[in-house]
Design a protein around this motif. Structure first.
Motif, PDB file in Angstrom:
ATOM      1  N   VAL A 205       0.828  -1.215   0.000  1.00 32.66           N
ATOM      2  CA  VAL A 205       0.000   0.000   0.000  1.00 32.66           C
ATOM      3  C   VAL A 205       0.857   1.257   0.000  1.00 32.66           C
ATOM      4  CG1 VAL A 205      -1.785   1.298   1.220  1.00 32.66           C
ATOM      5  CG2 VAL A 205      -1.890  -1.207   1.158  1.00 32.66           C
ATOM      6  N   ASP A 206       1.775   1.340   0.964  1.00 35.87           N
ATOM      7  CA  ASP A 206       2.567   2.566   1.115  1.00 35.87           C
ATOM      8  C   ASP A 206       3.489   2.826  -0.076  1.00 35.87           C
ATOM      9  OD1 ASP A 206       1.399   2.983   3.540  1.00 35.87           O
ATOM     10  OD2 ASP A 206       3.062   2.206   4.728  1.00 35.87           O
ATOM     11  N   GLY A 207       3.881   1.780  -0.775  1.00 37.72           N
ATOM     12  CA  GLY A 207       4.808   1.960  -1.888  1.00 37.72           C
ATOM     13  C   GLY A 207       4.168   1.954  -3.256  1.00 37.72           C
ATOM     14  N   MET A 208       2.835   1.856  -3.304  1.00 37.19           N
ATOM     15  CA  MET A 208       2.175   1.687  -4.599  1.00 37.19           C
ATOM     16  C   MET A 208       2.366   2.885  -5.528  1.00 37.19           C
ATOM     17  SD  MET A 208      -1.749   0.501  -5.475  1.00 37.19           S
ATOM     18  CE  MET A 208      -1.750  -0.522  -4.020  1.00 37.19           C
ATOM     19  N   ASP A 209       2.237   4.092  -4.994  1.00 39.44           N
ATOM     20  CA  ASP A 209       2.402   5.262  -5.862  1.00 39.44           C
ATOM     21  C   ASP A 209       3.834   5.373  -6.366  1.00 39.44           C
ATOM     22  OD1 ASP A 209       3.229   6.005  -3.207  1.00 39.44           O
ATOM     23  OD2 ASP A 209       3.273   8.088  -3.870  1.00 39.44           O
ATOM     24  N   ILE A 210       4.811   4.958  -5.528  1.00 37.66           N
ATOM     25  CA  ILE A 210       6.210   4.971  -5.957  1.00 37.66           C
ATOM     26  C   ILE A 210       6.416   3.970  -7.092  1.00 37.66           C
ATOM     27  CG2 ILE A 210       8.574   4.420  -5.253  1.00 37.66           C
ATOM     28  CD1 ILE A 210       7.861   5.477  -2.471  1.00 37.66           C
ATOM     29  N   TYR A 211       5.894   2.770  -6.911  1.00 41.22           N
ATOM     30  CA  TYR A 211       6.000   1.745  -7.953  1.00 41.22           C
ATOM     31  C   TYR A 211       5.379   2.225  -9.264  1.00 41.22           C
ATOM     32  CZ  TYR A 211       4.781  -2.414 -10.645  1.00 41.22           C
ATOM     33  OH  TYR A 211       4.614  -3.325 -11.665  1.00 41.22           O
ATOM     34  N   LEU A 212       4.213   2.832  -9.166  1.00 42.09           N
ATOM     35  CA  LEU A 212       3.547   3.320 -10.369  1.00 42.09           C
ATOM     36  C   LEU A 212       4.382   4.380 -11.073  1.00 42.09           C
ATOM     37  CD1 LEU A 212      -0.162   3.513  -9.108  1.00 42.09           C
ATOM     38  CD2 LEU A 212       0.711   2.014 -10.912  1.00 42.09           C
ATOM     39  N   LYS A 213       4.927   5.324 -10.316  1.00 42.62           N
ATOM     40  CA  LYS A 213       5.744   6.376 -10.924  1.00 42.62           C
ATOM     41  C   LYS A 213       7.041   5.811 -11.507  1.00 42.62           C
ATOM     42  CE  LYS A 213       5.555   9.220  -7.373  1.00 42.62           C
ATOM     43  NZ  LYS A 213       5.756  10.419  -6.524  1.00 42.62           N
ATOM     44  N   GLN A 214       7.563   4.774 -10.877  1.00 40.35           N
ATOM     45  CA  GLN A 214       8.753   4.136 -11.435  1.00 40.35           C
ATOM     46  C   GLN A 214       8.468   3.503 -12.796  1.00 40.35           C
ATOM     47  OE1 GLN A 214      10.369   1.322  -8.621  1.00 40.35           O
ATOM     48  NE2 GLN A 214      11.255   2.916  -7.327  1.00 40.35           N
ATOM     49  N   ASN A 215       7.192   3.289 -13.061  1.00 37.92           N
ATOM     50  CA  ASN A 215       6.795   2.674 -14.331  1.00 37.92           C
ATOM     51  C   ASN A 215       5.965   3.619 -15.208  1.00 37.92           C
ATOM     52  OD1 ASN A 215       7.509  -0.460 -14.288  1.00 37.92           O
ATOM     53  ND2 ASN A 215       6.993   0.172 -12.206  1.00 37.92           N
ATOM     54  N   GLY A 216       6.110   4.924 -14.956  1.00 42.54           N
ATOM     55  CA  GLY A 216       5.478   5.916 -15.818  1.00 42.54           C
ATOM     56  C   GLY A 216       4.015   6.175 -15.560  1.00 42.54           C
ATOM     57  N   LYS A 217       3.485   5.718 -14.439  1.00 39.86           N
ATOM     58  CA  LYS A 217       2.083   5.930 -14.074  1.00 39.86           C
ATOM     59  C   LYS A 217       2.017   6.712 -12.768  1.00 39.86           C
ATOM     60  CE  LYS A 217       0.553   3.347 -17.508  1.00 39.86           C
ATOM     61  NZ  LYS A 217      -0.373   3.799 -18.570  1.00 39.86           N
ATOM     62  N   GLN A 218       0.815   6.903 -12.243  1.00 44.95           N
ATOM     63  CA  GLN A 218       0.660   7.552 -10.944  1.00 44.95           C
ATOM     64  C   GLN A 218      -0.714   7.203 -10.380  1.00 44.95           C
ATOM     65  OE1 GLN A 218       0.629  11.875 -11.324  1.00 44.95           O
ATOM     66  NE2 GLN A 218      -0.162  11.745 -13.396  1.00 44.95           N
ATOM     67  N   LEU A 219      -0.876   7.391  -9.074  1.00 41.41           N
ATOM     68  CA  LEU A 219      -2.170   7.097  -8.460  1.00 41.41           C
ATOM     69  C   LEU A 219      -3.265   7.999  -9.001  1.00 41.41           C
ATOM     70  CD1 LEU A 219      -1.638   6.509  -4.613  1.00 41.41           C
ATOM     71  CD2 LEU A 219      -2.433   4.867  -6.319  1.00 41.41           C
ATOM     72  N   TYR A 220      -2.960   9.282  -9.068  1.00 41.21           N
ATOM     73  CA  TYR A 220      -3.989  10.269  -9.422  1.00 41.21           C
ATOM     74  C   TYR A 220      -3.425  11.286 -10.391  1.00 41.21           C
ATOM     75  CZ  TYR A 220      -7.247  14.210  -8.633  1.00 41.21           C
ATOM     76  OH  TYR A 220      -8.126  15.253  -8.786  1.00 41.21           O
ATOM     77  N   ASP A 221      -4.037  11.388 -11.549  1.00 43.53           N
ATOM     78  CA  ASP A 221      -3.673  12.385 -12.554  1.00 43.53           C
ATOM     79  C   ASP A 221      -4.566  13.604 -12.343  1.00 43.53           C
ATOM     80  OD1 ASP A 221      -3.167  13.929 -14.757  1.00 43.53           O
ATOM     81  OD2 ASP A 221      -3.760  12.442 -16.246  1.00 43.53           O
ATOM     82  N   MET A 222      -4.088  14.548 -11.505  1.00 44.91           N
ATOM     83  CA  MET A 222      -4.930  15.682 -11.159  1.00 44.91           C
ATOM     84  C   MET A 222      -5.187  16.587 -12.353  1.00 44.91           C
ATOM     85  SD  MET A 222      -4.566  18.482  -8.108  1.00 44.91           S
ATOM     86  CE  MET A 222      -3.477  19.545  -9.025  1.00 44.91           C
TER      87      MET A 222
END
Length: 438
Positions: A205-222
């Motif tokens: 949970v705590d690292g999910m946004d980091i993992y996503l950004k490491q792969n060119g994604k993000q939790l929330y595209d504001m």
């Protein structure tokens, strides 16, 4: 208006302030105090969360502000983090909110409610941002308006018990390590440390946004007003932790629940049973105070786009849009981030200072633990210049999202669902939460 346009305007105002010598609008000169004494009396309310130690420091800094600004009286309020936002929401609903209040990663929720003061027009006047990190200014600029001023900054890192690494005969991680390296090291630590000891906590949970950004994604595209990931983007992440858990490298689901890493007093890091945990940099001191073993911080494992960790806001101040004293609100914010006496009083309790001169000031007088934090955050700041990533914001409905994510991890860990079914339900639930809160 695009965020970048507002940011450019703020940057220009910063340049003007800097060209004038970068003086702090609050000021400590005698003439400023005399001028303030002539002004109409003003009373500001400010509210924050935290324990009594934080309250004592905060109140001391506020009394110092009053001495420098005799016409302004500050009334402080604080609450434990567990009840803080319920109290704030009640006051906002009744129109009795403080003039200034602290927010964290949920600042977007309050921006969307339209309750925050736009302080952009005070930049270069009452509010000096000339020495503030640009990423911090960008973080507080939402939909073209400056709605938030960070009061402290952190960089997430891997908290490491160096004594457990020595005991297991495992080398400390290199800055260039990968998630494959992390998995191998976590399993090796668990095996060599023996029964009831583990390589790492679970960061699904705590690292999910980091993992996503490491792969060119993000939790929330504001900017796009949408979720920044699809189901297929997170399934490998859940599968990674499920596999590592089954191979013995991660604490058991039972221990993750009964000894959560976010509760320092219960953390298995401080009992010497876990060698690694994902934390914000300012959490190092709280952990080190409870254990004799030497702790340190190392960068996160790298992904395709680097570590994706940046110097980010830990929490900060926003003004109430119904305040009668917007200039004084901006003045208080400026004092908080620029005044040397305030910096010495507040220390690193909310994270390291967000302005370079104040960081340099505290670094000169830092303890060995604080020195580790300053060295680590500086390393992150430099790395982010070479491998920049977007500033992160929590998605709307973040509390519901977090609860769902925790539940999903537990369902997988306790064997109630396989990864594919759990992630399918998780993603559909996230979409529903997002649509209900945007």
């Amino acid at each position: 208006m695009k965020k970048s346009m507002s940011f450019a305007t703020i940057a220009a105002l910063m340049a003007v302030t800097s060209a004038c010598g970068g003086s702090t609008p609050t000021g400590a000169a005698d003439s400023t105090v005399k001028d303030a004494a002539k002004k109409e009396p003003v009373e500001l309310r400010i509210m924050w969360w935290g324990d009594q130690k934080r309250a004592d420091r905060t109140n001391e800094a506020l009394r110092n502000f009053e001495k420098k600004n005799p016409n302004i009286k500050i009334v402080g309020e604080f609450a434990p983090s567990t009840g803080y936002f319920d109290k704030l929401n009640t006051q906002l609903a009744s129109g009795t909110a403080p003039d200034v209040f602290f927010l964290g990663g949920n600042v977007v929720d309050y921006a969307n409610k339209g309750v925050l003061l736009d302080i952009g027009s005070y930049v270069g006047k009452e509010l000096n941002l000339a020495d503030m990190d640009k990423s911090m200014i960008e973080y507080g600029t939402i939909k073209g308006k400056l709605l938030h001023v960070s009061a402290g900054a952190n960089a997430r890192g891997i908290l490491v018990n160096t004594e457990l690494f020595k005991k297991a005969g495992v080398e400390l991680p290199k800055d260039s390590w990968t998630w494959d390296d992390f998995s191998r090291i976590a399993k090796e630590l668990s095996q060599k440390l023996g029964k009831d000891s583990y390589g790492t906590y679970d960061y699904t949970v705590d690292g999910m946004d980091i993992y996503l950004k490491q792969n060119g994604k993000q939790l929330y595209d504001m900017d796009g007003g949408k979720l920044g990931f699809d189901q297929k983007d997170v399934e490998p992440w859940f599968a990674y932790w499920d596999k590592l858990r089954k191979e013995g490298g991660v604490v058991t689901p039972e221990l993750q629940v009964s000894n959560p890493p976010g509760d320092t007093s219960k953390s298995l890091i401080v009992t010497g049973k876990v060698a690694m945990s994902l934390v914000a940099s300012n959490a190092l001191g709280a952990h080190q105070n409870l254990i004799k073993d030497s702790l340190t911080l190392v960068p996160l494992p790298r992904g395709p786009k680097g570590t994706a960790v940046i110097f980010e806001s830990s929490q900060g101040m926003s003004g109430y849009n119904k305040t009668k004293y917007p200039k004084e609100v901006a003045q208080l914010m400026s004092y908080w981030i620029n005044d040397p006496e305030a910096a010495k009083i507040l220390g690193n309790d909310r994270g390291v200072p967000v302005t370079t001169p104040m960081r340099d000031l505290l670094k000169k007088e830092s303890t060995p633990i604080d020195q580790i934090i300053y060295d680590y955050t500086s390393k992150v700041s430099e790395a982010a210049k070479k491998e920049p990533v977007k500033v992160s914001y929590n998605p709307p409905g973040f509390t519901e999202y977090s609860k769902l994510a925790d539940t999903t991890v537990q369902e997988i860990g306790f064997g109630k669902k396989d990864v594919k079914k759990a992630v399918d339900d998780f993603y559909n639930g996230v979409v529903k939460i997002f649509n209900n809160n945007k």
